[in-house]
Design a protein around this motif. Structure first.
Motif, mmCIF file in Angstrom:
data_model
loop_
_atom_site.group_PDB
_atom_site.id
_atom_site.type_symbol
_atom_site.label_atom_id
_atom_site.label_comp_id
_atom_site.label_asym_id
_atom_site.label_seq_id
_atom_site.Cartn_x
_atom_site.Cartn_y
_atom_site.Cartn_z
ATOM 1 N N MET A 1 0.819 -1.127 -0.085
ATOM 2 C CA MET A 1 0.092 0.121 -0.002
ATOM 3 C C MET A 1 0.847 1.189 0.074
ATOM 4 N N ASP A 2 0.410 2.353 -0.684
ATOM 5 C CA ASP A 2 1.162 3.604 -0.777
ATOM 6 C C ASP A 2 1.007 4.571 0.424
ATOM 7 N N PHE A 3 1.841 4.534 1.381
ATOM 8 C CA PHE A 3 1.892 5.218 2.455
ATOM 9 C C PHE A 3 3.029 6.297 2.760
ATOM 10 N N ASP A 4 2.886 7.511 3.066
ATOM 11 C CA ASP A 4 4.011 8.655 3.332
ATOM 12 C C ASP A 4 4.700 7.964 4.848
ATOM 13 N N LEU A 5 3.746 7.527 5.724
ATOM 14 C CA LEU A 5 4.466 7.208 7.099
ATOM 15 C C LEU A 5 3.747 5.959 7.539
ATOM 16 N N VAL A 6 4.252 5.055 8.257
ATOM 17 C CA VAL A 6 3.700 3.818 8.890
ATOM 18 C C VAL A 6 4.132 3.800 10.091
ATOM 19 N N ILE A 7 3.282 3.546 11.228
ATOM 20 C CA ILE A 7 3.721 3.648 12.781
ATOM 21 C C ILE A 7 3.352 2.394 13.015
ATOM 22 N N ARG A 8 4.367 1.347 13.483
ATOM 23 C CA ARG A 8 4.206 -0.162 13.497
ATOM 24 C C ARG A 8 4.213 -0.438 15.119
#
Length: 510
Positions: A1-8
């Motif tokens: 998926m196209d994200f700028d930021l992922v918080i995991r």
């Protein structure tokens, strides 16, 4: 998926739920999806929350910034200062500007502040006041911001013609009224005028409720007895002063069938009036502040004049039962929101708290001349998290409700205050509890422009590790890393909480 930021790998908290082992996908400043093990395209920024809590960015709905007057000590102020966006006489300004105040806010996990454009008694328009306040804020804020308007001269021209412009053109849907302070206070007739217009337009009316005549009478007689130590600021304003005014303005609101918010409630008796009104299903909302939850009146006894640091109105209370009532009111819903009422003045400055020493009775000075107000925009969220959630006094969900979700709902910030798809990616990532070293607060750790904090020495068991506004990290590991111009002005909608009920006390109708 196209994200700028992922918080995991975060423990996501909303006002209703806690979701463990969650990821948050963010695109173009907006939360897109929440779920486990989100796939992300190469190049997306990733932050590992390491299992720690992730809460919505704080919404502080009661913050005084770039206000160049001191109304709390009885100084007559007829007209607003027109600044054209330039801080007048900055060397002698003793509060926080938008630059220093919002820098402090993001360092404490607050991502949106609502501040006050202030009309003075002889200002014939609020539009001029709003326009000038916009100039002071433009490109000067680290976080997003909105405005309330303080109303001190509710002429027919203003309430009938300018209130609609305030809502439609500027997206301002709340006003604040004072029942005390000579330069600001309104009489009941004027309060009804404002409520009448506010009801028609969907404006939320905020009220500082204290009985001004009782305060003036008590202050006069205390001075005759030379009881002028900072501590006696509280003596002049016992809880009944707040309770009477609270009950009176609730009666006015019921007569007018209009929602109101009682700001910075400090005592159990006033909280009881609010609770009783809510039990009768009136749209009455309450706000309290950390100083009434964590401090007692002994803080005003320090040294000869050191107690001036903790002079605010309503005063910090003497009896722990009032403090306990604030916590109970948060848990049972009496208090809709917890705000900072950040209204600081420097201590070691002749125009700041030292004004209380200018008219004799040294070394104690006169409490009547001490500017009222405390700094607190940076400490509000961490105090509630450390002293509320981690101490077991409130749940994580209740913390989110009163510091983020409810302020956003009450004041029509439709994309703020929650963690859900479509909301602004305003987030606080806390430290994993096992990796955080508790510390005792000193003023040097804070980012405001004020030379003290009333919460000096209080132990904090956690603090925001990251503050994120619209998908951008603005505070990280103790450092403000955002840009001053990043904060945006937010046009607000009408309150999302219950409003007028169409229930009347007589045959009169608006």
């Amino acid at each position: 998926m196209d994200f700028d930021l992922v918080i995991r790998n975060g423990t996501v908290v909303t006002a209703s739920d806690i979701w463990e082992s969650c990821d948050i996908g963010i695109k173009d400043g907006t939360i897109v999806v929440i779920g486990p093990r989100l796939p992300a395209a190469p190049g997306a920024q990733e932050i590992d929350a390491e299992g720690a809590f992730i809460t919505p960015g704080g919404v502080d709905a009661h913050v005084h910034l770039s206000q160049f007057f001191e109304a709390t000590v009885g100084v007559d102020i007829d007209h607003s200062i027109i600044t054209n966006g330039v801080v007048p006489d900055p060397e002698n300004f003793v509060g926080d500007t938008f630059i220093t105040g919002t820098r402090s806010a993001v360092a404490g996990g607050t991502t949106t502040v609502i501040t006050f454009a202030s009309q003075m008694k002889k200002d014939e328009s609020i539009i001029t006041v709003i326009e000038d306040y916009h100039k002071l804020a433009k490109d000067q804020s680290y976080c997003d911001y909105a405005f309330h308007v303080i109303i001190t001269n509710p002429t027919p021209q203003i309430v009938e013609n300018e209130f609609p412009r305030m809502v439609d053109e500027y997206g301002i849907t709340s006003v604040k009224l004072y029942m005390t302070y000579k330069p600001l206070r309104l009489v009941d007739y004027q309060i009804l005028d404002v409520m009448y217009s506010a009801r028609k337009l969907g404006i939320t009316t905020m009220v500082h409720a204290e009985n001004a005549d009782v305060i003036d009478w008590m202050t006069h007689h205390l001075e005759q007895k030379l009881m002028t130590h900072p501590y006696h600021h509280g003596t002049s304003r016992p809880p009944i002063v707040e309770a009477e005014a609270t009950n009176r303005v609730i009666c006015l609101a019921e007569l007018m069938d209009t929602p109101i918010l009682l700001v910075h409630i400090s005592g159990g008796p006033a909280a009881t009036h609010i609770r009783n009104a809510q039990t009768r299903l009136l749209p009455i909302y309450g706000e309290t502040c950390p100083q009434y939850m964590f401090l007692l009146a002994d803080s005003m006894r320090k040294g000869d004049f050191e107690g001036a640091k903790c002079v605010c109105s309503p005063p910090i209370r003497e009896d722990k039962s009032d403090q306990d009532a604030m916590w109970a009111g948060i848990k049972n819903g009496t208090f809709t929101i917890v705000s900072s009422d950040h209204s600081p003045t420097k201590f070691n400055h002749p125009n700041g708290k030292q004004r209380g020493l200018k008219d004799g009775n040294l070394p104690y000075g006169k409490f009547r001349l001490i500017p009222n107000g405390l700094p607190g925009v940076e400490t509000r969220v961490p105090l509630l998290f450390s002293g509320g959630v981690l101490s077991g006094r409130i749940s994580p969900q209740k913390f989110v409700e009163v510091t983020s979700t409810n302020p956003a709902k009450l004041y029509g910030l439709k994309k703020k205050g929650s963690i859900a798809p479509g909301f602004d990616a305003d987030l606080v990532i806390w430290y994993p509890q096992t990796k955080f070293q508790s510390f005792k607060l000193t003023n040097e750790m804070l980012h405001h422009a004020v030379d003290y904090t009333p919460f000096e020495g209080i132990e904090f068991k956690n603090w925001p590790r990251y503050t994120i506004i619209r998908g951008k990290v603005v505070f990280s590991h103790g450092e403000v890393v955002g840009e001053m111009e990043y904060g945006q002005y937010i046009r607000r909608q009408k309150s999302l909480l219950p409003g007028p009920r169409d229930v009347w006390l007589s045959e009169w109708r608006p």
